[in-house]
Design an enzyme around this catalytic site. Sequence first.
Site, PDB file in Angstrom:
ATOM      1  N   ASP A 120     -14.099  67.190  81.071  1.00  0.00           N
ATOM      2  CA  ASP A 120     -13.869  68.312  81.976  1.00  0.00           C
ATOM      3  C   ASP A 120     -12.430  68.779  81.835  1.00  0.00           C
ATOM      4  OD1 ASP A 120     -14.626  70.148  83.928  1.00  0.00           O
ATOM      5  OD2 ASP A 120     -13.886  68.890  85.554  1.00  0.00           O
ATOM      6  N   TYR A 122      -9.333  71.951  82.726  1.00  0.00           N
ATOM      7  CA  TYR A 122      -8.649  72.502  83.899  1.00  0.00           C
ATOM      8  C   TYR A 122      -8.009  73.800  83.444  1.00  0.00           C
ATOM      9  CZ  TYR A 122      -5.686  71.804  88.151  1.00  0.00           C
ATOM     10  OH  TYR A 122      -5.057  71.887  89.365  1.00  0.00           O
ATOM     11  N   HIS A 127      -6.891  78.886  89.332  1.00  0.00           N
ATOM     12  CA  HIS A 127      -7.327  77.689  90.042  1.00  0.00           C
ATOM     13  C   HIS A 127      -6.211  76.658  90.113  1.00  0.00           C
ATOM     14  CE1 HIS A 127      -9.731  74.282  91.318  1.00  0.00           C
ATOM     15  NE2 HIS A 127      -9.400  73.618  90.224  1.00  0.00           N
ATOM     16  N   ARG A 136       1.077  70.840  96.641  1.00  0.00           N
ATOM     17  CA  ARG A 136       2.529  70.717  96.440  1.00  0.00           C
ATOM     18  C   ARG A 136       3.207  71.991  96.954  1.00  0.00           C
ATOM     19  NH1 ARG A 136       0.080  69.331  91.788  1.00  0.00           N
ATOM     20  NH2 ARG A 136       0.659  71.302  90.783  1.00  0.00           N
ATOM     21  N   GLU A 194     -17.568  72.925  92.097  1.00  0.00           N
ATOM     22  CA  GLU A 194     -16.690  73.538  91.114  1.00  0.00           C
ATOM     23  C   GLU A 194     -17.563  74.362  90.180  1.00  0.00           C
ATOM     24  OE1 GLU A 194     -12.749  70.705  90.930  1.00  0.00           O
ATOM     25  OE2 GLU A 194     -14.175  70.585  89.273  1.00  0.00           O
ATOM     26  N   GLU A 196     -18.275  76.122  86.997  1.00  0.00           N
ATOM     27  CA  GLU A 196     -17.717  75.964  85.655  1.00  0.00           C
ATOM     28  C   GLU A 196     -18.701  76.441  84.592  1.00  0.00           C
ATOM     29  OE1 GLU A 196     -15.859  72.249  84.766  1.00  0.00           O
ATOM     30  OE2 GLU A 196     -15.529  71.719  86.882  1.00  0.00           O
ATOM     31  N   ASP A 228     -19.528  70.947  88.819  1.00  0.00           N
ATOM     32  CA  ASP A 228     -18.939  69.611  88.851  1.00  0.00           C
ATOM     33  C   ASP A 228     -18.623  69.265  90.307  1.00  0.00           C
ATOM     34  OD1 ASP A 228     -18.091  67.256  87.635  1.00  0.00           O
ATOM     35  OD2 ASP A 228     -16.033  67.935  87.489  1.00  0.00           O
ATOM     36  N   ARG A 232     -13.538  65.619  97.565  1.00  0.00           N
ATOM     37  CA  ARG A 232     -12.093  65.836  97.592  1.00  0.00           C
ATOM     38  C   ARG A 232     -11.348  64.710  98.305  1.00  0.00           C
ATOM     39  NH1 ARG A 232     -11.519  69.384  93.553  1.00  0.00           N
ATOM     40  NH2 ARG A 232     -12.675  71.324  93.910  1.00  0.00           N
ATOM     41  N   GLN A 235     -11.275  61.760  95.951  1.00  0.00           N
ATOM     42  CA  GLN A 235     -10.404  62.119  94.833  1.00  0.00           C
ATOM     43  C   GLN A 235      -8.928  62.033  95.220  1.00  0.00           C
ATOM     44  OE1 GLN A 235     -11.106  66.092  93.419  1.00  0.00           O
ATOM     45  NE2 GLN A 235      -9.568  65.975  91.806  1.00  0.00           N
ATOM     46  N   TYR A 239      -6.813  59.347  92.811  1.00  0.00           N
ATOM     47  CA  TYR A 239      -6.505  59.959  91.512  1.00  0.00           C
ATOM     48  C   TYR A 239      -5.098  59.675  90.994  1.00  0.00           C
ATOM     49  CZ  TYR A 239      -3.616  63.984  92.979  1.00  0.00           C
ATOM     50  OH  TYR A 239      -2.614  64.791  93.432  1.00  0.00           O
ATOM     51  N   LYS A 248     -15.588  62.340  91.271  1.00  0.00           N
ATOM     52  CA  LYS A 248     -16.250  63.291  90.386  1.00  0.00           C
ATOM     53  C   LYS A 248     -17.526  62.737  89.747  1.00  0.00           C
ATOM     54  CE  LYS A 248     -13.029  66.645  90.061  1.00  0.00           C
ATOM     55  NZ  LYS A 248     -13.255  68.087  90.156  1.00  0.00           N
ATOM     56  N   THR A 252     -22.927  65.724  88.190  1.00  0.00           N
ATOM     57  CA  THR A 252     -22.517  66.965  87.553  1.00  0.00           C
ATOM     58  C   THR A 252     -23.788  67.700  87.162  1.00  0.00           C
ATOM     59  OG1 THR A 252     -20.489  65.954  86.672  1.00  0.00           O
ATOM     60  CG2 THR A 252     -21.251  67.997  85.645  1.00  0.00           C
ATOM     61  N   THR A 341     -12.858  74.455  86.887  1.00  0.00           N
ATOM     62  CA  THR A 341     -13.203  75.469  87.883  1.00  0.00           C
ATOM     63  C   THR A 341     -12.773  76.862  87.428  1.00  0.00           C
ATOM     64  OG1 THR A 341     -12.909  73.832  89.630  1.00  0.00           O
ATOM     65  CG2 THR A 341     -12.933  76.140  90.292  1.00  0.00           C
ATOM     66  N   GLU A 355     -10.286  76.014  97.363  1.00  0.00           N
ATOM     67  CA  GLU A 355      -9.514  77.248  97.272  1.00  0.00           C
ATOM     68  C   GLU A 355      -9.951  78.272  98.312  1.00  0.00           C
ATOM     69  OE1 GLU A 355      -8.585  78.631  93.013  1.00  0.00           O
ATOM     70  OE2 GLU A 355     -10.361  77.369  92.820  1.00  0.00           O
TER      71      GLU A 355
END
Length: 398
Positions: A120, A122, A127, A136, A194, A196, A228, A232, A235, A239, A248, A252, A341, A355
């Site tokens: 997978d 990114y 996204h 952040r 997600e 995708e 996917d 959250r 994760q 992670y 995850k 899927t 995503t 999001e």
Amino acid sequence: MPVHSPLDLPEGDPFGPENLPYGVFTTPGDARPRIGVRYGDHVLDAGAAARAAGSPHAELLAAPLLNPLLAAGRPVWTAVRAAVRAWLTEDAHRAAVEPLLTPLAEAEMRLPFEVADYVDFYASEHHASNVGRIFRPDAPDPLTPNWKHLPIGYHGRAGTVVVSGTPVVRPSGQRKTPADPTPVFGPSVRLDIEAEVAFVVGRPSARGTAVERGDLREHVFGLCLLNDWSARDLQAWEYVPLGPFLGKSFATSVAAWITPLEALESARTAPPVRTHPLLPYLDDSADRPDGFDLRIEVVINGETVSRPPFSAMYWTAAQQLAHLTVNGASLRTGDVYASGTVSGPEPDQLGCLLELTKGKGPYLADGDEVVLRAWAPGPHGTRIGLGEVRGQIVPTRY
């Protein structure tokens, strides 16, 4: 009144002769998995049609999975596609082919190929930037320093890739919020989607060699939609420092229909302008455009919540394939690599609930059903429909 033939499609059908996606199906009267080609709202038994036509590819098309066809390579894919189109559109084949069409409503779709490895990526700048701002908020740049230099990805779990329509069991695991003194165990309370696009590898490559960007069509058979599913809360706790794992790997979902890349030539488009110089193996500035103009729709409980444009993806499938193998990692028939995503620049173009809700929720509840749909521009003003991905959340079993 004359009887309508399933071979006579209405004008503009998105699953017409310019499309011809492949899947694997069974029927109530015949439990044998067999390769099918979607045509309108019917499924052609490709193996039976090949036998009726005396095709040299009858053995490949009689397999219970797409893997032998995937492994056969581009010249065979092109020849089979031309033959299937002829069987469905030429009067000479009409009498033999018409009885081999099953209404889509009577076909039970199976996972169309045996999944070898799952990766997978990114690849959406929108996204990645949105997620960076959520997690952040004080960082000067929402993107990590490496993001504009390479397609970030992770290796997922092939054994839990499931076909559209398979129920998704709410996963359990460890989670810890800032307010929790210690981790707790239980069902995920921040279950997400997600939206995708997945690329399905046909011809393998040798270990110790790299696949160049220009060889995408020699190795990749086609693409499909992919969801996917993401826990959250699991994760977020697990992670750091090694990345996604249990948040995850529980499920899927992929579409039951794989659209050949040959059907999407009219959908090719240039990717967004690159803002950073790329190393030679990723530099596609002189390449033929390798983006795809796919118009995705995210539907939750019957309501369209987003329309992410795949044309906005910063990294292309060709670049992802080159990066995936640049260290000498081999490709296997049945490998799947996903885009990550898909999100666009507008508020109604976001590909996940994280999001769409700016991290605040609500997330998926038990009983919620998520459907991904998409289409792409085809030749002569037609539309190429992609097979949908459907999944419903069911309560945890433990």
